[in-house]
Design a protein around this motif. Sequence first.
Motif, mmCIF file in Angstrom:
data_model
loop_
_atom_site.group_PDB
_atom_site.id
_atom_site.type_symbol
_atom_site.label_atom_id
_atom_site.label_comp_id
_atom_site.label_asym_id
_atom_site.label_seq_id
_atom_site.Cartn_x
_atom_site.Cartn_y
_atom_site.Cartn_z
ATOM 1 N N PHE A 47 0.834 -1.200 0.000
ATOM 2 C CA PHE A 47 0.000 0.000 0.000
ATOM 3 C C PHE A 47 0.872 1.254 0.000
ATOM 4 C CE2 PHE A 47 -2.027 3.324 2.619
ATOM 5 C CZ PHE A 47 -3.022 3.694 1.730
ATOM 6 N N SER A 48 1.916 1.265 0.813
ATOM 7 C CA SER A 48 2.817 2.412 0.882
ATOM 8 C C SER A 48 3.502 2.641 -0.464
ATOM 9 C CB SER A 48 3.861 2.185 1.976
ATOM 10 O OG SER A 48 4.755 3.256 2.036
ATOM 11 N N SER A 49 3.948 1.579 -1.092
ATOM 12 C CA SER A 49 4.587 1.685 -2.408
ATOM 13 C C SER A 49 3.606 2.224 -3.445
ATOM 14 C CB SER A 49 5.107 0.328 -2.873
ATOM 15 O OG SER A 49 6.115 -0.121 -2.018
ATOM 16 N N LEU A 50 2.379 1.743 -3.386
ATOM 17 C CA LEU A 50 1.350 2.199 -4.314
ATOM 18 C C LEU A 50 1.114 3.698 -4.152
ATOM 19 C CD1 LEU A 50 -1.034 1.678 -6.314
ATOM 20 C CD2 LEU A 50 -2.430 1.268 -4.285
ATOM 21 N N GLU A 51 1.017 4.157 -2.919
ATOM 22 C CA GLU A 51 0.775 5.574 -2.666
ATOM 23 C C GLU A 51 1.948 6.427 -3.153
ATOM 24 O OE1 GLU A 51 -1.244 8.223 0.812
ATOM 25 O OE2 GLU A 51 -0.068 6.502 1.431
ATOM 26 N N GLN A 52 3.181 5.964 -2.912
ATOM 27 C CA GLN A 52 4.351 6.705 -3.369
ATOM 28 C C GLN A 52 4.406 6.769 -4.896
ATOM 29 O OE1 GLN A 52 7.658 4.804 -1.473
ATOM 30 N NE2 GLN A 52 7.310 5.802 0.501
ATOM 31 N N MET A 53 4.053 5.672 -5.557
ATOM 32 C CA MET A 53 4.046 5.667 -7.024
ATOM 33 C C MET A 53 2.991 6.627 -7.564
ATOM 34 S SD MET A 53 4.968 1.813 -8.340
ATOM 35 C CE MET A 53 3.382 1.150 -7.918
ATOM 36 N N MET A 54 1.841 6.691 -6.911
ATOM 37 C CA MET A 54 0.794 7.605 -7.358
ATOM 38 C C MET A 54 1.251 9.055 -7.195
ATOM 39 S SD MET A 54 -2.579 5.622 -5.914
ATOM 40 C CE MET A 54 -3.707 6.920 -6.335
ATOM 41 N N GLN A 55 1.919 9.378 -6.089
ATOM 42 C CA GLN A 55 2.430 10.730 -5.878
ATOM 43 C C GLN A 55 3.514 11.067 -6.902
ATOM 44 O OE1 GLN A 55 3.642 10.694 -1.779
ATOM 45 N NE2 GLN A 55 1.573 11.053 -1.003
ATOM 46 N N MET A 56 4.367 10.095 -7.210
ATOM 47 C CA MET A 56 5.415 10.316 -8.190
ATOM 48 C C MET A 56 4.809 10.546 -9.574
ATOM 49 S SD MET A 56 8.950 8.168 -8.909
ATOM 50 C CE MET A 56 8.285 6.769 -8.109
ATOM 51 N N THR A 57 3.767 9.796 -9.908
ATOM 52 C CA THR A 57 3.092 9.972 -11.183
ATOM 53 C C THR A 57 2.507 11.375 -11.287
ATOM 54 O OG1 THR A 57 2.570 7.617 -11.313
ATOM 55 C CG2 THR A 57 1.236 9.092 -12.663
ATOM 56 N N GLU A 58 1.870 11.857 -10.216
ATOM 57 C CA GLU A 58 1.322 13.214 -10.211
ATOM 58 C C GLU A 58 2.428 14.241 -10.406
ATOM 59 O OE1 GLU A 58 -1.130 14.067 -6.790
ATOM 60 O OE2 GLU A 58 -2.161 12.150 -6.974
ATOM 61 N N SER A 59 3.558 14.056 -9.732
ATOM 62 C CA SER A 59 4.675 14.997 -9.854
ATOM 63 C C SER A 59 5.236 15.008 -11.270
ATOM 64 C CB SER A 59 5.783 14.645 -8.869
ATOM 65 O OG SER A 59 5.332 14.777 -7.551
ATOM 66 N N ASN A 79 3.631 14.160 -14.022
ATOM 67 C CA ASN A 79 2.639 14.790 -14.895
ATOM 68 C C ASN A 79 2.692 16.307 -14.783
ATOM 69 O OD1 ASN A 79 1.688 12.399 -15.971
ATOM 70 N ND2 ASN A 79 0.058 12.189 -14.466
ATOM 71 N N LEU A 80 2.852 16.825 -13.566
ATOM 72 C CA LEU A 80 2.959 18.263 -13.362
ATOM 73 C C LEU A 80 4.202 18.809 -14.052
ATOM 74 C CD1 LEU A 80 1.856 20.811 -11.974
ATOM 75 C CD2 LEU A 80 3.206 20.182 -9.972
ATOM 76 N N LEU A 81 5.313 18.109 -13.921
ATOM 77 C CA LEU A 81 6.551 18.524 -14.571
ATOM 78 C C LEU A 81 6.396 18.559 -16.085
ATOM 79 C CD1 LEU A 81 9.624 19.175 -14.380
ATOM 80 C CD2 LEU A 81 10.008 16.714 -14.539
ATOM 81 N N VAL A 82 5.803 17.513 -16.653
ATOM 82 C CA VAL A 82 5.600 17.448 -18.103
ATOM 83 C C VAL A 82 4.693 18.589 -18.554
ATOM 84 C CG1 VAL A 82 4.524 16.089 -19.946
ATOM 85 C CG2 VAL A 82 6.062 14.994 -18.328
#
Length: 151
Positions: free
Chosen positions: A57-69, A71-74
Amino acid sequence: MTTIDPSYYLKNQATVKETSSSLGKDEFLKILMTQLQNQDPLNPMEDKEFISQMATFSSLEQMMQMTESINLLVNNQLISPVIQYSHLIGQQVTYYKIDEETGQIAEPKELETSIVQSVTHKEGYAVLQLENDAEIYTDEVQKIEQPSEKE
């Protein structure tokens, strides 16, 4: 007495439900809570399993936050440099004078000041067109300020 058109009733409205093949953190927590509530009391889930699921669950949440970051960068990179630096039009900028032959900062180093008239795009970079007919890249700017009042 007026009647209500039956097509307006909620039960007659089409329900559209978006399905997703990805498992979000809310769904993961619901599954985990259901699993904990319905476990066999004589054979409870082992600590190792619980810790493993929480790590997942923790890994999933971190991956989702990284994906958002990412996407924001792109999205930020997709903004045109002209639009990104258009706020400089009418501002007074100070920069080091560039030697036209070498393209390097002229020696001795001299600061020049001019007002930005427009912003153009060249090879992916914003170029400032100045009142004194100079063209400089935005990374050459040393100082930005309001133009001084002419007396």
